[in-house]
Write an enzyme that holds these catalytic residues in place. Structure first.
Site, short mmCIF file in Angstrom:
data_model
loop_
_atom_site.label_atom_id
_atom_site.label_comp_id
_atom_site.label_asym_id
_atom_site.label_seq_id
_atom_site.Cartn_x
_atom_site.Cartn_y
_atom_site.Cartn_z
N ASP A 78 0.85 -1.20 0.00
CA ASP A 78 0.00 0.00 0.00
C ASP A 78 0.88 1.25 0.00
OD1 ASP A 78 -2.37 1.43 0.11
OD2 ASP A 78 -2.47 1.38 2.31
N GLY A 175 -7.79 8.66 6.73
CA GLY A 175 -7.92 8.94 8.16
C GLY A 175 -9.29 9.48 8.51
#
Ligand SMILES: [Zn+2]
Length: 292
Positions: A78, A175
């Site tokens: 990732d 986030g």
């Protein structure tokens, strides 16, 4: 079975469902991802970020591949940063790599991604790249619009680089969001109608079930998830750690009072339990359950 991510996402595109890509980072989270996939007969993409521990992560994944031979999974790097990090992941046995050059000028982004595609495809590893830029949740309101993916540029980018799937910026963020997430569904529809390869949505957490379900219906095949899984794990863990005073005992050896029902082993298990439940929720939401 560990397969390339391209293989998993091609089927998702063909049959119109999404695949959850949880960030995994240790034995417990890899085990939880495999168990969730096994219980729901769903494919899963293990997303791992970083250079450190790549070989350990590969070995653990291979162990669970042997334990659950029928589970279809991909091991993907990732947000691959340095050249070293990406090549090391390929060498370690990752079946897919994401190269994130979304902050670079367009031409440089193309050049660097193209080189990785050439290396990765030689050894059957698929490549994800990002065009437009998915920013961080804390700066959502100020960066969202400038990062959105441009459809014409995306087509040119795919042709020039040869990537297998593309992470697009359509209004999500990494986030926790500051403010409400608002997705550009029209832009996503346009991208989906113009692009043949699978599309990836980063920043799935906090985006909301309705938004994610719609995005998958319109044309997203992979949804990256971490914060929601982490928070779900912490929620179960907090409940577990709540002190039950009836169970407090005086520890004579340590001369302290402690919760006799809590120990570190249980703590890891509880955190993972919440992570797994949240992952299963998303697999069902994206309708990947029963697909393998
Ligand atoms: Zn991301």
């Amino acid at each position: 079975m560990l397969v390339s991510m391209a293989e998993i996402l091609k089927d998702a595109k063909k049959r119109n469902y999404g695949v959850a890509a949880p960030n995994i980072f240790n034995k417990e989270t890899i085990e939880a991802a495999y168990e969730a996939a096994d219980e729901l007969k769903s494919p899963v993409i293990l997303d791992f970020a970083g250079l450190k521990d790549q070989e350990i992560i590969t070995e653990i994944s291979k162990y669970y591949e042997r334990k659950y031979p029928h589970v279809v999974a991909a091991l993907n790097l990732d947000h691959g940063g340095s050249y070293e990090e990406i090549v090391a992941a390929i060498r370690a046995g990752f079946t897919s790599v994401m190269i994130d050059r979304s902050k670079l000028p367009y031409k440089q982004n193309v050049e660097e991604v193209k080189e990785i595609v050439k290396i990765a495809h030689h050894v059957g590893v698929s490549v994800e790249a990002e065009l437009g830029h998915v920013g961080m949740g804390y700066e959502y309101e100020s960066t969202r619009d400038s990062g959105l993916t441009k459809p014409e540029e995306a087509i040119n980018y795919i042709e020039k680089t040869g990537v297998d799937c593309l992470a697009v910026a359509v209004g999500t963020s990494h986030g926790t969001y500051s403010g409400e997430p608002h997705l550009e569904f029209e832009l996503l529809e346009k991208l989906n109608s113009m692009i043949d390869i699978p599309l990836v949505l980063h920043g799935g957490s906090g985006t909301g079930d309705e938004n994610l379900k719609k995005a998958v219906k319109i044309g997203i095949q992979k949804v990256n998830l971490f914060t929601d899984l982490s928070n779900a794990g912490l929620g179960v863990l907090k409940d577990y750690l709540m002190i039950d005073r009836t169970k407090m005992e005086h520890d004579r050896e340590l001369g302290e009072f402690g919760n006799k029902n809590a120990n570190l082993i249980e703590t890891f298990l509880k955190g993972t339990e919440g992570y797994k439940q949240a992952l299963k929720h998303y697999m069902t939401l994206f309708e990947s359950n029963g697909k393998c």
